[in-house]
Design an enzyme around this catalytic site. Structure first.
Site, short mmCIF file in Angstrom:
data_model
loop_
_atom_site.label_atom_id
_atom_site.label_comp_id
_atom_site.label_asym_id
_atom_site.label_seq_id
_atom_site.Cartn_x
_atom_site.Cartn_y
_atom_site.Cartn_z
N LYS A 153 0.85 -1.18 0.00
CA LYS A 153 0.00 0.00 0.00
C LYS A 153 0.88 1.24 0.00
CE LYS A 153 0.63 1.65 4.37
NZ LYS A 153 1.09 3.02 4.71
N ASP B 264 -2.86 -1.06 10.03
CA ASP B 264 -2.98 -1.10 8.57
C ASP B 264 -3.69 -2.36 8.06
OD1 ASP B 264 -1.81 1.35 8.01
OD2 ASP B 264 0.21 0.53 7.79
#
Length: 292
Positions: free
Chosen positions: A11, A137
Site C-alpha cells: 500500500k 494497517d
C-alpha cells in the site's frame, strides 16, 4: 492438506494527516491509501495439529506467532472457534519497515485465505474488524482499493481509484521509527495539511495531475536533517525525471513518485536503482483486483 496462495499487495499513502492525539495514546489519522501491484505471495496450508508455523525464506523475519501473519492466523482461529492450525509461507518482495504495509498485507492475506479454506461465513467487514486487533494497517489491507482511512486506520470509505499511472518506489538503506516520528509531531505547528476535499474531487474527475498536487505526508515535516537529506534527494531526483508528485509513504522512509509517462518512470528507476537496491516499478491496483 488444503492450501491457497494469494497476492499480498503493498500500500502507498497518497496523503497522511495527523489530526490529534487521543486519550488512549494513539492518534486520529486521516489518509488516502491505495494498493499497487508490488506484492508478496502468501501460501497458507491448513494443519491438523493446531500449530501455526510461519516461514519467510531468505529473510530474518520472525517466525511463528511473533510474525503478523502468525498473529493473524491465531486471531482467526480464536474468533471462529476452529483450530486446525496453519503452515504459512511468505515470499517477500515488499521491503520491510518501509511504510508500505508489507507485514500488514501478509496478515490480511492470511485472514482472507483462512476464510476461503475453512469455508466459514465470515463477512468482509468482520474480517476487517478482526484485522484491527492485529495492526492499524491490516483492515485496509483486507479491504484494498483506494480509500479514505480515518481513526487509527480502521474506518474505511471507498474512494475512486487512483488514475492509471506508472509509479517508482524507492526505499533508502535505513529505517525510521514510527513511534519516534509520532513523538515529534506537534499537530498545531504543522505547516501544510492535505486537502481531502480537493483530493476527492481530483479522483472523481480521474485527474492525475490534480490528485498529485494534493499529495501530502505530514511526517515529512518532522524528519531530522540526516533523515531528510536522503529522502528529499530521492524526491528531487524523481521530480527531475518528470514525476507529478514524489512523497514519502506512511512513516517512511520509502519514497514513491507518480508518473504519467512510462518512459519517465523508467528513467527514474534506472537512475535510482544502482544506489538503492530496493527500488521498484509498479502500478496502482483497481479495487476490483482484490482476491478472495
Amino acid at each position: 492438506m488444503k492450501a491457497l496462495t494469494l497476492n499480498a499487495p503493498a500500500k502507498l499513502n497518497l496523503t497522511l494527516d495527523i489530526l490529534r492525539r487521543r486519550a488512549d495514546g494513539y492518534h486520529d489519522l486521516e489518509m488516502v491509501m491505495f494498493s499497487v501491484d508490488l506484492c508478496d505471495r502468501v501460501t497458507v496450508r491448513l494443519r491438523e495439529d493446531g500449530k501455526i508455523l510461519v516461514r519467510a525464506p531468505g529473510t530474518d523475519l520472525p517466525i511463528g506467532e511473533d510474525n503478523l501473519a502468525g498473529k493473524a492466523a491465531r486471531a482467526f482461529f480464536n474468533e471462529t472457534g476452529s483450530a486446525p492450525g496453519a503452515d504459512i509461507t511468505l515470499e517477500k518482495r515488499i521491503p520491510a519497515q518501509a511504510g508500505m504495509g508489507g507485514g500488514s498485507s501478509d496478515a490480511a492475506a492470511v485472514l482472507r485465505a483462512l476464510r476461503a479454506l475453512t469455508a466459514l461465513a465470515f463477512p468482509l467487514r468482520r474480517l476487517e474488524e478482526l484485522g484491527a486487533q492485529i495492526g492499524s494497517d491490516v483492515p485496509y489491507c483486507v479491504h484494498g482499493g483506494t480509500v479514505l482511512a480515518q481513526g487509527r486506520g480502521e474506518r474505511l470509505t471507498d474512494w475512486p481509484d487512483v488514475p492509471p499511472c506508472a509509479i517508482v518506489v524507492c526505499k533508502p538503506d535505513f529505517g525510521l521509527s514510527t513511534p519516534a516520528l509520532f513523538g515529534r509531531v506537534r499537530v498545531d505547528t504543522l505547516s501544510r495539511r492535505p486537502d481531502h476535499g480537493a483530493m476527492l474531487r481530483a479522483l472523481e474527475a480521474g485527474d492525475l495531475s490534480a490528485a498529485a498536487a494534493q499529495a501530502v505526508n505530514v511526517f515529512e515535516e518532522v524528519l531530522t536533517p540526516k533523515e531528510g537529506e536522503t529522502i528529499h534527494a530521492i524526491r528531487r531526483q524523481m521530480l527531475a525525471c518528470g514525476a507529478l508528485a514524489a512523497r514519502m509513504t506512511g512513516s517512511g522512509p520509502t519514497v514513491f513518485g507518480l508518473f504519467r509517462q512510462e518512459e519517465d518512470a523508467a528513467r527514474a528507476f534506472e537512475i535510482l536503482r544502482p544506489r538503492f537496491s530496493q527500488t521498484f516499478l509498479t502500478r496502482p491496483l483497481a479495487a476490483s483486483a482484490g482476491e478472495v
